[in-house]
Design a protein around this motif. Structure first.
Motif, short mmCIF file in Angstrom:
data_model
loop_
_atom_site.label_atom_id
_atom_site.label_comp_id
_atom_site.label_asym_id
_atom_site.label_seq_id
_atom_site.Cartn_x
_atom_site.Cartn_y
_atom_site.Cartn_z
N ALA A 156 0.82 -1.21 0.00
CA ALA A 156 0.00 0.00 0.00
C ALA A 156 0.86 1.26 0.00
CB ALA A 156 -0.93 0.00 1.22
N GLU A 157 2.08 1.15 0.52
CA GLU A 157 2.99 2.29 0.52
C GLU A 157 3.73 2.45 -0.80
OE1 GLU A 157 5.53 1.62 3.84
OE2 GLU A 157 3.93 1.84 5.34
N GLY A 158 3.55 1.49 -1.71
CA GLY A 158 4.14 1.62 -3.04
C GLY A 158 5.13 0.54 -3.43
N ASP A 159 5.52 -0.33 -2.48
CA ASP A 159 6.43 -1.42 -2.83
C ASP A 159 5.72 -2.43 -3.73
OD1 ASP A 159 8.27 -0.24 -1.25
OD2 ASP A 159 8.53 -1.91 0.14
N THR A 160 6.48 -3.12 -4.56
CA THR A 160 5.90 -4.24 -5.29
C THR A 160 5.64 -5.38 -4.31
OG1 THR A 160 8.02 -5.30 -5.79
CG2 THR A 160 7.22 -3.61 -7.34
N VAL A 161 4.79 -6.29 -4.70
CA VAL A 161 4.49 -7.42 -3.82
C VAL A 161 5.74 -8.28 -3.62
CG1 VAL A 161 3.19 -9.58 -3.65
CG2 VAL A 161 2.03 -7.48 -4.33
N ARG A 162 6.53 -8.45 -4.65
CA ARG A 162 7.76 -9.23 -4.52
C ARG A 162 8.71 -8.59 -3.51
NH1 ARG A 162 9.23 -13.23 -8.11
NH2 ARG A 162 7.66 -13.72 -9.68
N ASP A 163 8.87 -7.26 -3.60
CA ASP A 163 9.74 -6.57 -2.66
C ASP A 163 9.17 -6.61 -1.24
OD1 ASP A 163 11.54 -5.99 -4.65
OD2 ASP A 163 10.85 -3.93 -4.96
N SER A 164 7.86 -6.48 -1.14
CA SER A 164 7.22 -6.53 0.18
C SER A 164 7.44 -7.87 0.84
CB SER A 164 5.72 -6.24 0.03
OG SER A 164 5.49 -4.97 -0.52
N LEU A 165 7.26 -8.95 0.06
CA LEU A 165 7.49 -10.29 0.61
C LEU A 165 8.94 -10.46 1.05
CD1 LEU A 165 5.42 -12.47 -1.88
CD2 LEU A 165 5.14 -12.46 0.61
N LEU A 166 9.87 -9.97 0.26
CA LEU A 166 11.28 -10.10 0.59
C LEU A 166 11.61 -9.34 1.88
CD1 LEU A 166 14.05 -11.17 -0.25
CD2 LEU A 166 14.37 -9.09 -1.61
N ARG A 167 11.06 -8.14 2.04
CA ARG A 167 11.34 -7.35 3.24
C ARG A 167 10.76 -7.98 4.50
NH1 ARG A 167 9.84 -1.14 2.23
NH2 ARG A 167 10.44 -1.11 4.46
N VAL A 168 9.58 -8.58 4.38
CA VAL A 168 8.91 -9.15 5.56
C VAL A 168 9.45 -10.53 5.89
CG1 VAL A 168 6.71 -10.01 6.45
CG2 VAL A 168 6.80 -7.80 5.27
N THR A 169 9.62 -11.38 4.87
CA THR A 169 9.99 -12.77 5.13
C THR A 169 11.48 -13.06 4.97
OG1 THR A 169 9.73 -13.51 2.82
CG2 THR A 169 7.73 -13.41 4.19
N GLU A 170 12.21 -12.12 4.33
CA GLU A 170 13.62 -12.32 4.00
C GLU A 170 13.81 -13.50 3.06
OE1 GLU A 170 15.79 -12.52 7.66
OE2 GLU A 170 15.57 -10.36 8.05
N GLU A 171 12.77 -13.81 2.30
CA GLU A 171 12.84 -14.85 1.28
C GLU A 171 12.18 -14.33 0.01
OE1 GLU A 171 11.66 -18.83 2.37
OE2 GLU A 171 11.90 -18.38 4.51
N THR A 172 12.63 -14.85 -1.13
CA THR A 172 12.05 -14.43 -2.40
C THR A 172 10.70 -15.12 -2.61
OG1 THR A 172 13.07 -16.21 -3.68
CG2 THR A 172 14.35 -14.17 -3.38
N LEU A 173 9.88 -14.54 -3.47
CA LEU A 173 8.60 -15.16 -3.80
C LEU A 173 8.82 -16.54 -4.40
CD1 LEU A 173 5.56 -15.25 -4.22
CD2 LEU A 173 5.87 -13.88 -6.30
N ASP A 174 9.81 -16.66 -5.29
CA ASP A 174 10.08 -17.96 -5.91
C ASP A 174 10.48 -19.00 -4.87
OD1 ASP A 174 9.54 -16.84 -8.37
OD2 ASP A 174 11.64 -16.46 -8.86
N GLY A 175 11.29 -18.58 -3.90
CA GLY A 175 11.68 -19.51 -2.85
C GLY A 175 10.52 -19.91 -1.97
N LEU A 176 9.67 -18.95 -1.63
CA LEU A 176 8.48 -19.25 -0.82
C LEU A 176 7.55 -20.20 -1.55
CD1 LEU A 176 7.77 -15.65 0.50
CD2 LEU A 176 8.44 -17.62 1.91
N GLU A 177 7.38 -19.95 -2.85
CA GLU A 177 6.51 -20.82 -3.63
C GLU A 177 7.05 -22.24 -3.67
OE1 GLU A 177 4.47 -21.06 -8.10
OE2 GLU A 177 5.96 -19.52 -7.63
#
Length: 299
Positions: A226-247
């Protein structure tokens, strides 16, 4: 069966035609209160009053989850679905509701949601959730995240009609045909089987994120988006993992549930039938043995 054309027809007609016209051009009635407007077919006044009554609780529940409220409140349209909706045959369109966030609009098929107060509450919550997310997140919101979050928020309910088959996700895990999330970013597939699978995958992945990182982790991702980050960047900042790795981890966890569970789910009814037959045979045998014992004691 293709579901893409009905959805496109709904989208085009809602944008082009005024809210004052519904099936056969009959004017809609409207009730308003506290910034909420509900448009309905003339026969559905009680339905509109019911929706007006439950809406505050729906909004409060979403606020408790996300700390966001819809601003402005959505427009809600209610139809019986007995006649084509702007040229769309509801009988050939297996959905009970849909949202058009760009117009802050939610449409409910009363014939499919009005009989069950709990389903009505959850479906309304699901559609308002869509509107809320798009109001707050201006960046590209992946379809899988949009649908996954709104199913999670509404206790697993989507706008699709109930699927009589066992989990399509289990089938996909067993067959190795899970749809990659990158293919579910802008749109879902048109075919029925793949569409239902896309919904299940979206919900499953979001539930997986919550199980690993908690509700606060998911909300943190949405806040950053909501602050403007992409979802991929948001996931990386919160989880410290990439979307591909989480998937990849999520898919591994699905396979880890074991093939036995998947196979059992396929033949659940057959297994139950055999168990009930064995129980009936056992009960009959007990009765026969009791009668024989009674005769022996009598003699």
């Amino acid at each position: 069966m293709s579901w893409r054309r009905p959805h496109i027809a709904i989208l085009v007609c809602i944008w082009v035609l005024p809210l004052g016209a519904f099936s056969d051009g009959e004017p809609l009635h409207v009730i308003e209160g506290k910034g909420l407007a509900i448009h309905y077919e003339p026969s559905l006044r009680k339905a509109a009053q019911e929706v007006m009554g439950i809406y505050p609780a729906v909004e409060d529940e979403l606020w408790q989850l996300f700390d966001w409220r819809p601003e402005p409140r959505p427009l809600i349209l209610i139809t019986e679905g007995k006649e084509p909706f702007f040229g769309v045959d509801w009988e050939k369109t297996p959905i009970s509701a849909f949202a058009l966030p760009g117009r802050h609009l939610a449409v409910l098929h009363w014939g499919r949601v009005g009989r069950d107060p709990l389903r009505l509450h959850d479906v309304l919550k699901h559609e308002v959730c869509h509107i809320l997310l798009h109001q707050r997140i201006k960046a590209a919101l992946p379809k899988w995240l949009d649908e996954g979050v709104c199913q999670w928020a509404s206790d697993g309910i989507s706008e699709l009609l109930a699927d009589p088959r066992p989990s399509r996700l289990n089938d996909a895990v067993s067959a190795g045909t899970i749809i990659p999330l990158k293919q579910l970013e802008s749109a879902f597939p048109a075919s029925e089987n793949e569409l239902i699978l896309a919904y299940e995958e979206s919900k499953g992945f979001v539930v997986y994120l919550v199980s690993r990182f908690g509700k606060s982790g998911l909300i943190g991702v949405l806040k950053l988006a909501a602050e403007g980050d992409t979802v991929r960047d948001s996931l990386l900042r919160v989880t410290e993992e990439t979307l591909d790795g989480l998937e990849q981890d999520w898919q591994t966890s699905l396979k880890g549930r074991g093939s036995l569970f998947v196979k059992v789910s396929h033949y659940l009814y057959e297994i139950l039938f055999v168990v009930m037959a064995l129980l009936a045979a056992w009960g009959f045998t007990r009765q026969v043995l009791k009668k024989r014992a009674y005769r022996d004691d009598a003699t």
